[in-house]
Motif scaffolding. Structure first.
Motif, mmCIF file in Angstrom:
data_model
loop_
_atom_site.group_PDB
_atom_site.id
_atom_site.type_symbol
_atom_site.label_atom_id
_atom_site.label_comp_id
_atom_site.label_asym_id
_atom_site.label_seq_id
_atom_site.Cartn_x
_atom_site.Cartn_y
_atom_site.Cartn_z
ATOM 1 N N ASP A 14 43.789 33.031 52.168
ATOM 2 C CA ASP A 14 44.118 32.087 53.418
ATOM 3 C C ASP A 14 45.575 32.092 53.900
ATOM 4 N N SER A 15 45.930 31.438 54.894
ATOM 5 C CA SER A 15 47.479 31.787 55.512
ATOM 6 C C SER A 15 48.561 30.941 54.399
ATOM 7 N N ASP A 51 38.223 32.213 58.529
ATOM 8 C CA ASP A 51 39.676 32.304 58.886
ATOM 9 C C ASP A 51 40.824 32.724 58.048
ATOM 10 N N ALA B 74 45.966 36.147 57.762
ATOM 11 C CA ALA B 74 44.882 35.148 57.847
ATOM 12 C C ALA B 74 45.334 34.329 59.075
ATOM 13 N N ASN B 75 44.438 33.619 59.665
ATOM 14 C CA ASN B 75 44.568 32.971 60.839
ATOM 15 C C ASN B 75 45.494 31.535 60.397
ATOM 16 N N ALA B 76 46.205 31.234 61.073
ATOM 17 C CA ALA B 76 47.119 29.980 60.885
ATOM 18 C C ALA B 76 46.169 28.789 60.497
ATOM 19 N N GLY B 77 46.657 28.167 59.680
ATOM 20 C CA GLY B 77 46.298 26.882 59.065
ATOM 21 C C GLY B 77 45.012 26.946 58.471
ATOM 22 N N SER B 78 44.615 28.355 58.196
ATOM 23 C CA SER B 78 43.405 28.492 57.199
ATOM 24 C C SER B 78 43.441 28.122 55.785
ATOM 25 N N ARG B 79 42.385 27.151 55.348
ATOM 26 C CA ARG B 79 42.565 26.616 53.945
ATOM 27 C C ARG B 79 41.011 27.309 53.282
ATOM 28 N N ILE B 80 41.405 27.861 51.934
ATOM 29 C CA ILE B 80 40.285 28.237 51.163
ATOM 30 C C ILE B 80 39.367 26.860 50.831
ATOM 31 N N ALA B 102 37.194 28.880 53.833
ATOM 32 C CA ALA B 102 37.835 28.805 55.194
ATOM 33 C C ALA B 102 36.916 29.479 56.425
#
Lengths: 156, 165
Positions: A14-15, A51, B74-80, B102
């Motif tokens: 992730d980001s 995402d 990864a897209n901004a703010g993405s959280r696994i 995510a």
């Protein structure tokens, strides 16, 4: 060794840099080529749903002993035999570590007593011959050529 | 971006000693080795290693790996920790499942369930259940249909918390 169903693991990041995975089982008789195709398909449909970004994929064939056999001796698994092989390409090596190395394989006398592994011991010779004559290689895909040295190492 | 295979597949063995402590050993085989041949090679080396060791082998694995050589960001703010949970029915009347980390908010209904009519979800369903699919449950039973799909959250671990917190 009981073979389990193979599975595909997609690793996503992730980001924030944190990683997690998607594990999907595939049919037990799947070949690597079929599993590769399935992994590519899964990548193509999972990626757009997340995402996070897919950074790697793995195809895993796993086996387990059932029931678990008892250890035949008392040597701790941290006491390892380290076997250093020269590989076919110049300046290329492979290191093979065998946990719980038997104490009676260590040289009994001389400056390497208790540290160096007896390269002439029949079980050591058989092990080295198998690695050299088989399909085994180092992580770079280079085949093993000769056993150069072997020694005891504590690996906690 | 392209997925590139490593030069070699990895055979990994889990050893267990008399105290119950475990250790692992790894050796490689060329990437092009068929799984059946690699597992035969694993059986051979396991036997040879057991002759050298006071520990015993309790598990082994063969792994073929691919890495993206230039992954996108990864897209901004993405959280696994934000998961899409997919549960599937199987041919033996049980269920199996996996989570997608995510999961995109755009495929969620307002309730937190996953919109099964979304084209991305339909594509996933087709890949897992459709003709020619090779996916199954851990027991080998074929996957037959999507049973449940919803958003869920995992607790953050120390490793998954932001590094700059």
């Amino acid at each position: 060794m009981q073979q389990q169903s193979p599975f595909i693991r997609l690793s996503l990041e992730d980001s924030s840099g944190s990683a997690a995975g998607v594990n999907a089982w595939v049919r037990p008789d799947s070949t690597v080529a079929e599993a590769e195709s399935g992994a590519a398909t899964l990548t193509s449909v999972v990626g757009p749903l997340s995402d996070a970004v897919i950074i790697s994929r793995h195809i895993v064939y796993r086996g387990a002993e059932d029931p678990r056999p008892a250890a035949p001796g008392l040597a701790p698994s941290s006491g390892a035999g380290v076997f250093v092989f020269t590989c076919e390409a110049p300046d290329s090596y492979a290191i093979v570590v065998v946990p719980g190395i038997r104490a009676d394989l260590l040289g009994p006398a001389g400056p390497g007593a208790g540290i160096l592994i007896d390269l002439a011991a029949p079980d050591v010779v058989a092990f080295a011959d198998l690695l050299i004559s088989g399909i085994y290689c180092n992580p770079f895909g280079v085949q093993l050529l000769t056993l150069d040295s072997a020694f005891y190492q504590w690996r906690p | 971006m392209a997925f590139i295979n490593t030069p070699a597949a990895t055979l990994s063995f889990t050893f267990r000693d008399a105290s119950g402590s475990q250790a692992t050993m790894q050796i490689n085989v060329p990437y092009g080795t068929l799984a059946a041949a690699a597992i035969t090679a694993a059986d051979a080396i396991r036997t040879a290693m057991l002759a050298l060791s006071d520990a015993t082998v309790v598990a082994q694995s063969l792994t073929y790996s691919y890495f993206d050589d230039a992954p996108a960001a990864a897209n901004a703010g993405s959280r696994i920790e934000e998961k899409g949970q997919f549960i599937w029915r199987t041919a033996n009347a049980r269920t199996t499942g996996f989570t997608i980390p995510a999961i995109k908010d755009s495929v969620l209904n307002t309730s937190g369930s996953i919109d099964r009519t979304d084209p991305l979800v339909v594509a996933l369903d087709g890949a897992v259940v459709g003709a020619g699919a090779i996916f199954c449950a851990a027991d080998g039973s074929d996957i037959t249909s999507l049973y449940k799909a919803y958003q869920r959250f995992n607790r953050s671990t120390k490793l998954s918390l932001p590094a700059d917190r």
